[in-house]
Design a protein around this motif. Structure first.
Motif, PDB file in Angstrom:
ATOM      1  N   LYS A  43      -3.827   7.418 -10.458  1.00 39.22           N
ATOM      2  CA  LYS A  43      -4.416   6.808 -11.635  1.00 39.22           C
ATOM      3  C   LYS A  43      -3.596   5.595 -12.080  1.00 39.22           C
ATOM      4  CE  LYS A  43      -6.101   7.940 -16.276  1.00 39.22           C
ATOM      5  NZ  LYS A  43      -6.225   9.014 -17.297  1.00 39.22           N
ATOM      6  N   THR A  44      -2.276   5.704 -11.983  1.00 37.92           N
ATOM      7  CA  THR A  44      -1.418   4.589 -12.428  1.00 37.92           C
ATOM      8  C   THR A  44      -1.566   3.360 -11.532  1.00 37.92           C
ATOM      9  OG1 THR A  44       0.555   5.241 -11.147  1.00 37.92           O
ATOM     10  CG2 THR A  44       0.282   6.215 -13.345  1.00 37.92           C
ATOM     11  N   VAL A  45      -1.776   3.576 -10.238  1.00 38.13           N
ATOM     12  CA  VAL A  45      -1.816   2.424  -9.318  1.00 38.13           C
ATOM     13  C   VAL A  45      -3.229   1.861  -9.145  1.00 38.13           C
ATOM     14  CG1 VAL A  45       0.224   3.169  -8.047  1.00 38.13           C
ATOM     15  CG2 VAL A  45      -2.037   3.855  -7.233  1.00 38.13           C
ATOM     16  N   THR A  46      -4.254   2.550  -9.643  1.00 37.36           N
ATOM     17  CA  THR A  46      -5.628   2.061  -9.465  1.00 37.36           C
ATOM     18  C   THR A  46      -6.262   1.577 -10.764  1.00 37.36           C
ATOM     19  OG1 THR A  46      -6.489   4.333  -9.723  1.00 37.36           O
ATOM     20  CG2 THR A  46      -6.077   3.553  -7.485  1.00 37.36           C
TER      21      THR A  46
ATOM     22  N   GLN B 170       5.727  -0.978 -10.147  1.00 37.75           N
ATOM     23  CA  GLN B 170       5.555  -1.444 -11.521  1.00 37.75           C
ATOM     24  C   GLN B 170       4.388  -0.724 -12.192  1.00 37.75           C
ATOM     25  OE1 GLN B 170       7.568  -3.626 -13.246  1.00 37.75           O
ATOM     26  NE2 GLN B 170       6.350  -3.005 -15.029  1.00 37.75           N
ATOM     27  N   SER B 171       3.314  -0.493 -11.449  1.00 32.93           N
ATOM     28  CA  SER B 171       2.154   0.212 -12.008  1.00 32.93           C
ATOM     29  C   SER B 171       2.507   1.646 -12.378  1.00 32.93           C
ATOM     30  CB  SER B 171       1.003   0.208 -11.003  1.00 32.93           C
ATOM     31  OG  SER B 171       0.519  -1.095 -10.777  1.00 32.93           O
TER      32      SER B 171
ATOM     33  N   PRO C 150      -6.758   4.119   0.806  1.00 34.59           N
ATOM     34  CA  PRO C 150      -5.820   3.000   0.665  1.00 34.59           C
ATOM     35  C   PRO C 150      -5.142   2.982  -0.701  1.00 34.59           C
ATOM     36  CG  PRO C 150      -7.889   2.265   1.638  1.00 34.59           C
ATOM     37  CD  PRO C 150      -8.111   3.679   1.186  1.00 34.59           C
ATOM     38  N   ASN C 151      -3.850   2.675  -0.691  1.00 33.96           N
ATOM     39  CA  ASN C 151      -3.065   2.517  -1.916  1.00 33.96           C
ATOM     40  C   ASN C 151      -3.098   3.752  -2.807  1.00 33.96           C
ATOM     41  OD1 ASN C 151      -1.317   0.921  -3.532  1.00 33.96           O
ATOM     42  ND2 ASN C 151      -3.008   0.442  -4.922  1.00 33.96           N
TER      43      ASN C 151
END
Length: 217
Positions: free
Chosen positions: A213-216, A120-121, A91-92
């Motif tokens: 890495k950026t979104v988590t 944005q992340s 997910p994501n």
């Protein structure tokens, strides 16, 4: 998997793109689909074995519907001209997408027009360490495989919260962060096609890990 049978089915479907034809050829469709799912299962096991961070995605879970969504795209044919599937589908996270079709085949991955929070992340990650992403994108083998980011919608000015003289402005303007490696029918019909997919997966992995890495974080 005999991909020639898959291509033959898709060509017949394109010439007879209707529910009536599909109903009459339902068994043939399921034979092709089941064979493709088995191939995806084998690929899933291979990728799981070579990547400790891989998210196991059985073929039945990864394969996309062949029906077009006519509610939102009423002018499209009833059925797609390809079989698509996403693997490594935590997910994501950035997708790893396989499309095999008569008009376009590809291996792709990343985020296609992500939701505002994810976008944005990603931009915050570029602001913090855009040099790492640039290094990945500029690597010769990466360029040879993908040629750079997929060209899609792009802002004319810096996104809100970022200056127009930002060192990574060109990256920040993107609304899509994805790459794509086209495939020919001849490549797909080769005995070593799975090895081709694995090689592209490996080449794409640093890019997808950066985005994940950026979104988590």
């Amino acid at each position: 998997m005999n991909f020639k049978i898959l291509f033959d089915f898709l060509r017949d479907l394109e010439r007879n793109n209707s529910k009536e034809w599909m109903d009459a050829n339902r068994r043939r469709y399921h034979d092709v689909r089941d064979s493709y799912i088995s191939w995806l299962d084998d690929l899933n096991h291979t990728l799981e074995a070579i990547d400790k961070s891989y998210y196991s995605t059985p073929g039945k879970k990864g394969i996309n519907r062949i029906n077009n969504n006519l509610m939102f795209h009423p002018n499209k044919p009833v059925y797609k001209d390809h079989f698509g599937a996403g693997l490594d589908k935590a997910p994501n996270t950035a997708d790893f997408y396989i499309q095999i079709g008569i008009n376009e085949s590809m291996l792709a991955g990343g985020f296609w027009r992500p939701d505002p929070k994810s976008l944005q992340s990603i931009r915050d990650g570029i602001d913090y360490n855009g040099e790492e992403l640039k290094k990945i994108l500029q690597k010769k083998s990466f360029q040879d495989t993908f040629g750079g980011l997929v060209l899609d919608q792009k802002l004319k000015m810096a996104p809100k919260g970022f200056s127009n003289d930002h060192a990574h402005l060109d990256l920040l303007k993107n609304k899509t962060f994805a790459v794509m490696s086209p495939l020919t029918e001849r490549e797909i019909l080769q005995d070593n096609f799975k090895e081709t997919v694995v090689q592209v997966y490996k080449e794409m992995s640093p890019f997808r890990r950066y985005l994940n890495k950026t979104v988590t974080v």
